[in-house]
Design a protein around this motif. Structure first.
Motif, PDB file in Angstrom:
ATOM      1  N   LEU A   1       0.848  -1.098  -5.228  1.00  0.00           N
ATOM      2  CA  LEU A   1      -0.481  -1.664  -4.967  1.00  0.00           C
ATOM      3  C   LEU A   1      -1.014  -2.390  -6.207  1.00  0.00           C
ATOM      4  O   LEU A   1      -1.540  -3.506  -6.108  1.00  0.00           O
TER       5      LEU A   1
ATOM      6  N   GLU B   1       0.989   3.749  -5.741  1.00  0.00           N
ATOM      7  CA  GLU B   1       0.014   3.279  -6.734  1.00  0.00           C
ATOM      8  C   GLU B   1       0.562   2.054  -7.475  1.00  0.00           C
ATOM      9  O   GLU B   1      -0.140   1.065  -7.685  1.00  0.00           O
TER      10      GLU B   1
ATOM     11  N   ASP C   1      -7.459   7.896  -3.125  1.00  0.00           N
ATOM     12  CA  ASP C   1      -7.007   9.000  -2.271  1.00  0.00           C
ATOM     13  C   ASP C   1      -7.089  10.331  -3.006  1.00  0.00           C
ATOM     14  O   ASP C   1      -7.471  11.355  -2.439  1.00  0.00           O
TER      15      ASP C   1
ATOM     16  N   GLU D   1      -5.541  -2.369   5.032  1.00  0.00           N
ATOM     17  CA  GLU D   1      -6.310  -1.573   4.067  1.00  0.00           C
ATOM     18  C   GLU D   1      -6.955  -0.361   4.749  1.00  0.00           C
ATOM     19  O   GLU D   1      -6.979   0.742   4.203  1.00  0.00           O
TER      20      GLU D   1
ATOM     21  N   TYR E   1      -4.738   4.813  -5.181  1.00  0.00           N
ATOM     22  CA  TYR E   1      -6.101   4.529  -5.637  1.00  0.00           C
ATOM     23  C   TYR E   1      -7.028   5.737  -5.501  1.00  0.00           C
ATOM     24  O   TYR E   1      -6.773   6.751  -6.150  1.00  0.00           O
TER      25      TYR E   1
ATOM     26  N   GLN F   1      -9.671   5.695   3.788  1.00  0.00           N
ATOM     27  CA  GLN F   1     -10.528   4.954   4.726  1.00  0.00           C
ATOM     28  C   GLN F   1     -10.522   5.547   6.138  1.00  0.00           C
ATOM     29  O   GLN F   1     -10.927   4.886   7.095  1.00  0.00           O
TER      30      GLN F   1
ATOM     31  N   TRP G   1       0.152   8.659  -1.992  1.00  0.00           N
ATOM     32  CA  TRP G   1      -1.272   8.438  -2.216  1.00  0.00           C
ATOM     33  C   TRP G   1      -1.502   7.220  -3.100  1.00  0.00           C
ATOM     34  O   TRP G   1      -0.731   6.954  -4.008  1.00  0.00           O
TER      35      TRP G   1
ATOM     36  N   ARG H   1      -1.346   9.932   7.014  1.00  0.00           N
ATOM     37  CA  ARG H   1      -1.299   8.558   7.523  1.00  0.00           C
ATOM     38  C   ARG H   1      -1.113   8.551   9.040  1.00  0.00           C
ATOM     39  O   ARG H   1      -1.666   7.700   9.738  1.00  0.00           O
TER      40      ARG H   1
ATOM     41  N   TYR I   1      -4.563   2.993   3.871  1.00  0.00           N
ATOM     42  CA  TYR I   1      -5.287   3.633   2.774  1.00  0.00           C
ATOM     43  C   TYR I   1      -5.941   4.885   3.354  1.00  0.00           C
ATOM     44  O   TYR I   1      -6.930   4.800   4.073  1.00  0.00           O
TER      45      TYR I   1
ATOM     46  N   TRP J   1       0.822  -1.224   0.000  1.00  0.00           N
ATOM     47  CA  TRP J   1       0.000   0.000   0.000  1.00  0.00           C
ATOM     48  C   TRP J   1       0.851   1.267   0.000  1.00  0.00           C
ATOM     49  O   TRP J   1       0.347   2.348   0.304  1.00  0.00           O
TER      50      TRP J   1
END
Lengths: 100, 321
Positions: free
Chosen positions: A31, A28, B23, B104, B21, B111, B19, B61, B108, A25
């Motif tokens: 992931l 990009e 974000d 996750e 997905y 979330q 960052w 984060r 992430y 994570w």
């Protein structure tokens, strides 16, 4: 004593796996590669890999990933909505690829 | 134990990263001050505030990690209230904090809302576990509203608070809380979502997914998320057939849930904490696996709150060992 050893082993197992996932994570690209490795026949995972490759400017990998996504979407067990989404995403990314 | 686990969490999660997905979608939304008093309002507001102050990704984060660790501390208190020793409660919190299924939700940044929702639910349950004071009902409502401002998933608190009341308080108090919760749930469903179809996000898939496929997705989510919770290595090993839904998926999913429920009912008298943990897992999970869409049915954050129940049940097992 056995319970303590088992719990310690469990914690170590969790830490090692969590470490691997946190690395996945971290960007990009990391992931997208992780998900594509984990679900190599999932169309959306392959489309996301292509997108991440495009962002990195790696056009060959992006093109190959889009080919794989198209093949994955054609598999009989892929539901119609997923196939439809994947094909439209592949087409959009191919258009982008042709411009670059 | 909790502090050691918290320190490991900080070291594990606060590594160089950027960052991912969706974000960036959140960052774009965070350019203007959002409406605060709405579901996810607090999560969006916190993003906006950090963005306005020009904070880097790692600061985003760090906030998520702080909320996560604070939740672990509240879970430790809840474990204590439910009858665990400080050490056993510390062990289950360590397992919860270090569990790979949490990555996750914590790593992430998008979330963050789920983390706030989880914290709100935990605080509400901690207050409900007693001792009850005149301000306890106000504190429970405030904590649930706080969670709801993080993400609408905090509504599972309306199921979990009565559960904790039945486990820790007298039947009059528990019955009262259950009645109030049921009324809020019924009113909320009717008002907010305009009926069940709106609640389960079914309308955008109405023409694209059959009801049988819908059932199969939800069942596959039950099987996979429970499987990952018990055997986390599954979350990193390749699984080419992950989306290949079998005819047996719904059967396996139903059997898994039935086993959880049956064990919980069997354990209610003799092993109360195991029962509470398993029922917590069930109550927190069942609404999620109804509302998740086929695109998001395997999101690990769906299991963020249910995992608290599983570790509480584990605490009950360790206590009896």
């Amino acid at each position: 004593m056995i319970t303590r050893v088992a719990l310690c082993a469990l914690c170590v197992w969790y830490i090692v796996t969590t470490f691997a996932l946190v690395r996945a994570w971290s960007s990009e690209w990391a992931l997208a590669v992780h998900v594509a490795e984990r679900a190599p026949e999932k169309p959306r995972a392959l489309v996301n890999l292509a997108r991440a490759a495009l962002l990195r400017g790696d056009l060959e990998v992006a093109s190959a990933a889009l080919d794989c996504a198209e093949r994955a979407a054609a598999r009989p067990w892929v539901p119609a909505w997923d196939r439809e989404d994947a094909r439209s995403a592949v087409a959009a990314n191919r258009r982008l690829l042709s411009v670059l | 134990m909790v502090w050691v686990a918290a320190l490991i969490v900080v070291v594990l999660y606060l590594q160089p990263a950027t960052w991912v997905y969706e974000d960036l979608t959140w960052l774009q939304m965070a350019t203007a001050e959002p409406v605060f008093w709405a579901p996810r309002g607090l999560a969006r507001w916190s993003w906006w505030w950090q963005q306005v102050h020009g904070q880097p990704y790692l600061a985003f984060r760090a906030v998520s990690v702080a909320v996560f660790v604070t939740s672990g501390y509240v879970l430790w208190h809840l474990g204590r209230r439910l009858g665990l020793s400080a050490r056993v409660s510390g062990v289950i919190v360590a397992l919860w904090l270090l569990h790979p299924l949490q990555v996750e939700t914590v790593a992430y940044a998008a979330q963050r809302g789920e983390l706030i929702a989880g914290l709100g639910v935990l605080v509400a349950c901690r207050v409900a576990s007693g001792p009850i004071r005149w301000w306890s009902p106000v504190a429970i409502v405030a904590a649930l509203v706080f969670g709801w401002l993080g993400k609408e998933s905090a509504v599972v608190g309306l199921l979990l608070v009565p559960l904790i009341c039945w486990a820790c308080q007298g039947w009059r108090w528990a019955l009262g809380v259950t009645t109030v919760s049921a009324a809020i749930i019924a009113g909320g469903v009717a008002w907010q979502f305009g009926g069940l179809a709106g609640l389960v996000n079914v309308e955008i898939y109405a023409d694209r997914v059959t009801w049988w496929q819908w059932v199969q997705y939800q069942a596959a989510a039950v099987n996979l998320l429970l499987g990952w919770a018990i055997w986390p290595t599954m979350a990193i090993t390749p699984d080419p057939d992950i989306d290949r839904l079998s005819v047996l998926s719904p059967v396996a999913g139903l059997v898994s849930l039935a086993i959880l429920g049956a064990v919980a009912l069997w354990a209610w008298r003799a092993h109360r904490l195991i029962a509470v943990g398993l029922l917590w897992c069930l109550l927190a999970f069942v609404p999620r696996f109804v509302v998740q869409t086929p695109r998001s049915y395997l999101n690990a954050h769906q299991f963020y709150v249910p995992l608290m129940g599983l570790v509480l049940a584990a605490g009950g097992v360790i206590k009896h060992d």
